[in-house]
Design an enzyme around this catalytic site. Structure first.
Site, PDB file in Angstrom:
ATOM      1  N   GLN A 293       0.840  -1.144  -0.020  1.00  0.00           N
ATOM      2  CA  GLN A 293      -0.064  -0.002   0.070  1.00  0.00           C
ATOM      3  C   GLN A 293       0.957   1.185   0.044  1.00  0.00           C
ATOM      4  O   GLN A 293       0.300   2.462  -0.110  1.00  0.00           O
ATOM      5  CB  GLN A 293      -0.761   0.008   1.265  1.00  0.00           C
ATOM      6  CG  GLN A 293      -1.684  -1.119   1.332  1.00  0.00           C
ATOM      7  CD  GLN A 293      -2.400  -1.366   2.784  1.00  0.00           C
ATOM      8  OE1 GLN A 293      -3.492  -0.671   3.116  1.00  0.00           O
ATOM      9  NE2 GLN A 293      -1.856  -1.936   3.427  1.00  0.00           N
TER      10      GLN A 293
ATOM     11  N   HIS B  93      -1.390   1.362  -4.111  1.00  0.00           N
ATOM     12  CA  HIS B  93      -2.146   3.018  -3.969  1.00  0.00           C
ATOM     13  C   HIS B  93      -0.869   3.785  -4.775  1.00  0.00           C
ATOM     14  O   HIS B  93      -0.762   5.105  -4.737  1.00  0.00           O
ATOM     15  CB  HIS B  93      -1.753   3.439  -2.509  1.00  0.00           C
ATOM     16  CG  HIS B  93      -2.707   2.749  -1.775  1.00  0.00           C
ATOM     17  ND1 HIS B  93      -2.887   2.617  -0.215  1.00  0.00           N
ATOM     18  CD2 HIS B  93      -4.047   1.971  -2.141  1.00  0.00           C
ATOM     19  CE1 HIS B  93      -3.920   2.171   0.270  1.00  0.00           C
ATOM     20  NE2 HIS B  93      -4.699   1.580  -0.951  1.00  0.00           N
TER      21      HIS B  93
ATOM     22  N   ASN C  61       3.350  -6.880  13.355  1.00  0.00           N
ATOM     23  CA  ASN C  61       2.864  -5.707  13.612  1.00  0.00           C
ATOM     24  C   ASN C  61       3.546  -5.470  15.254  1.00  0.00           C
ATOM     25  O   ASN C  61       3.275  -6.541  16.101  1.00  0.00           O
ATOM     26  CB  ASN C  61       1.791  -5.534  13.221  1.00  0.00           C
ATOM     27  CG  ASN C  61       1.271  -4.091  13.240  1.00  0.00           C
ATOM     28  OD1 ASN C  61       1.507  -3.432  14.044  1.00  0.00           O
ATOM     29  ND2 ASN C  61       0.431  -3.747  12.319  1.00  0.00           N
TER      30      ASN C  61
HETATM   31  P1  OAD Z   1      -1.158   3.017   9.094  1.00  0.00           P
HETATM   32  O1  OAD Z   1      -0.304   4.286   9.456  1.00  0.00           O
HETATM   33  O2  OAD Z   1      -2.638   3.003   9.170  1.00  0.00           O
HETATM   34  O3  OAD Z   1      -0.738   1.699   9.770  1.00  0.00           O
HETATM   35  C1  OAD Z   1       0.900   1.365  10.088  1.00  0.00           C
HETATM   36  C2  OAD Z   1       0.519   0.129  10.891  1.00  0.00           C
HETATM   37  O4  OAD Z   1       2.051   0.001  10.852  1.00  0.00           O
HETATM   38  C3  OAD Z   1       0.087   0.382  12.276  1.00  0.00           C
HETATM   39  O5  OAD Z   1      -0.291  -0.749  12.311  1.00  0.00           O
HETATM   40  C4  OAD Z   1       1.459   0.178  13.123  1.00  0.00           C
HETATM   41  O6  OAD Z   1       1.231  -0.632  14.442  1.00  0.00           O
HETATM   42  C5  OAD Z   1       2.300  -0.719  12.274  1.00  0.00           C
HETATM   43  N1  OAD Z   1       3.750  -0.469  12.577  1.00  0.00           N
HETATM   44  C6  OAD Z   1       4.472   0.877  13.006  1.00  0.00           C
HETATM   45  N2  OAD Z   1       5.794   0.487  13.048  1.00  0.00           N
HETATM   46  C7  OAD Z   1       6.248  -0.576  12.684  1.00  0.00           C
HETATM   47  C8  OAD Z   1       7.298  -1.515  12.383  1.00  0.00           C
HETATM   48  N3  OAD Z   1       8.557  -1.250  12.856  1.00  0.00           N
HETATM   49  N4  OAD Z   1       6.951  -2.662  11.986  1.00  0.00           N
HETATM   50  C9  OAD Z   1       5.792  -3.394  11.626  1.00  0.00           C
HETATM   51  N5  OAD Z   1       4.845  -2.552  11.728  1.00  0.00           N
HETATM   52  C10 OAD Z   1       4.735  -1.425  12.275  1.00  0.00           C
HETATM   53  O7  OAD Z   1      -0.563   2.585   7.476  1.00  0.00           O
HETATM   54  P2  OAD Z   1      -1.184   1.634   6.670  1.00  0.00           P
HETATM   55  O8  OAD Z   1      -1.889   0.483   7.017  1.00  0.00           O
HETATM   56  O9  OAD Z   1      -0.055   1.354   5.478  1.00  0.00           O
HETATM   57  O10 OAD Z   1      -3.817   5.048   1.638  1.00  0.00           O
HETATM   58  O11 OAD Z   1      -2.265   2.727   5.718  1.00  0.00           O
HETATM   59  C11 OAD Z   1      -3.296   2.193   4.863  1.00  0.00           C
HETATM   60  C12 OAD Z   1      -3.428   3.219   3.816  1.00  0.00           C
HETATM   61  O12 OAD Z   1      -4.134   4.298   4.518  1.00  0.00           O
HETATM   62  C13 OAD Z   1      -2.353   4.161   3.195  1.00  0.00           C
HETATM   63  O13 OAD Z   1      -1.629   3.186   2.127  1.00  0.00           O
HETATM   64  C14 OAD Z   1      -3.136   5.295   2.739  1.00  0.00           C
HETATM   65  C15 OAD Z   1      -3.658   5.561   4.049  1.00  0.00           C
HETATM   66  O14 OAD Z   1      -4.862   6.043   3.707  1.00  0.00           O
HETATM   67  C16 OAD Z   1      -3.656   5.946   0.644  1.00  0.00           C
HETATM   68  O15 OAD Z   1      -2.971   6.952   0.753  1.00  0.00           O
HETATM   69  C17 OAD Z   1      -4.726   5.684  -0.501  1.00  0.00           C
END
Ligand code: OAD
Length: 244
Positions: free
Chosen positions: A105, A123, A216
């Site tokens: 993503q 994305h 995660n």
């Molecule tokens: P989020 O910011 O929603 O989530 C990030 C996740 O990464 C959280 O669950 C954290 O706990 C986890 N995390 C943080 N540090 C970490 C690490 N070192 N190792 C593993 N995990 C870790 O980001 P996304 O889920 O990518 O869409 O968000 C999805 C979409 O929401 C994005 O692509 C974007 C946004 O709207 C668009 O821009 C279309």
């Protein structure tokens, strides 16, 4: 972090799987210094506008230069950042399985910088611009002036990323969903699993009988359907899977 965080079951499946799919989100790039979307801090706001306002289809229509300003800023931050061990580990996995699919993503290009090829970018990418009319896409090269207009038809270019209120790129999700339905092992890495349809890929894999594993530091809405939850940072956990 001890190597025994990886169960014998997962090790065995990892050793024998032929078809593997990995879905990544912003968390995999956190250890590279890229702010996550929902991790708090200033990253979620640009000049007083929440990221879902500045990164929206509506804003492209209202104020494309402001949208470019935000994405130019994001690229300028990314330019000095590097892939971390999680990105490199996944790049290595491509050679370990007969069918390996990496779906992200993220729009930061760090998987490719680590050597991953054929990444399904659900994305889009901040490293591409796209014509608002004919959809021709143009690579944006670091330290070079990006184009404003399409060479082909002269229409404006916009960031080739999926903004709030927009559909995913044609075909990208469909290919990812087909691979998810066929994979034997599925990893969900660093995503809050709140944004669909991306978050449905592990559900598709699970429904089709795959072993699903989440990486995660926090639990997510997907944790309950996962066969295994590896609580920790991607850059520390992924290299522990240990197949070479
Ligand atoms: P989020 O910011 O929603 O989530 C990030 C996740 O990464 C959280 O669950 C954290 O706990 C986890 N995390 C943080 N540090 C970490 C690490 N070192 N190792 C593993 N995990 C870790 O980001 P996304 O889920 O990518 O869409 O968000 C999805 C979409 O929401 C994005 O692509 C974007 C946004 O709207 C668009 O821009 C279309």
């Amino acid at each position: 972090m001890q190597t025994d965080v990886i169960s014998a079951e997962l090790r065995n499946r990892f050793e024998h799987a032929r078809r593997v799919l990995v879905l990544t989100g912003a968390g995999i790039s956190a250890e590279s210094g890229v702010p996550t979307f929902r991790g708090g801090g200033n990253s979620a706001v640009w000049k007083g506008m929440p990221f879902d306002v500045i990164s929206s289809a509506r804003m492209v229509e209202r104020d494309l230069p402001a949208v470019w300003e935000w994405f130019d800023y994001r690229r300028s931050l990314l330019q000095s950042l590097h892939p971390n061990p999680a990105h490199y580990e996944l790049a290595r996995w491509a050679d370990l399985f007969s069918e390996f699919t990496l779906v992200t993503q993220n729009v930061d290009g760090l998987h490719q910088a680590a050597g991953s090829r054929d990444v399904i970018e659900l994305h889009g990418s901040v490293w591409r611009a796209r014509c608002v009319s004919c959809r021709t896409s143009y690579e944006i090269v670091p330290d070079k002036q990006r184009l404003d207009d399409c060479h082909g038809c002269g229409a404006w270019l916009r960031p080739d990323v999926v903004l709030f209120g927009e559909m995913l790129p044609p075909g990208a999700f469909e290919v990812a969903a087909q691979r998810a339905a066929k994979c034997q092992l599925c990893f969900v890495v660093g995503t809050s699993a709140l944004v669909y349809p991306a978050a449905s890929l592990p559900e598709i894999a699970k429904a089709a009988g795959a072993y699903v594993c989440e990486v995660n530091p926090e639990r997510t809405p997907l944790s309950t359907i996962c066969d295994e939850v590896l609580t920790g940072k991607a850059g520390e956990v992924l290299p522990l899977t240990g197949k070479s």
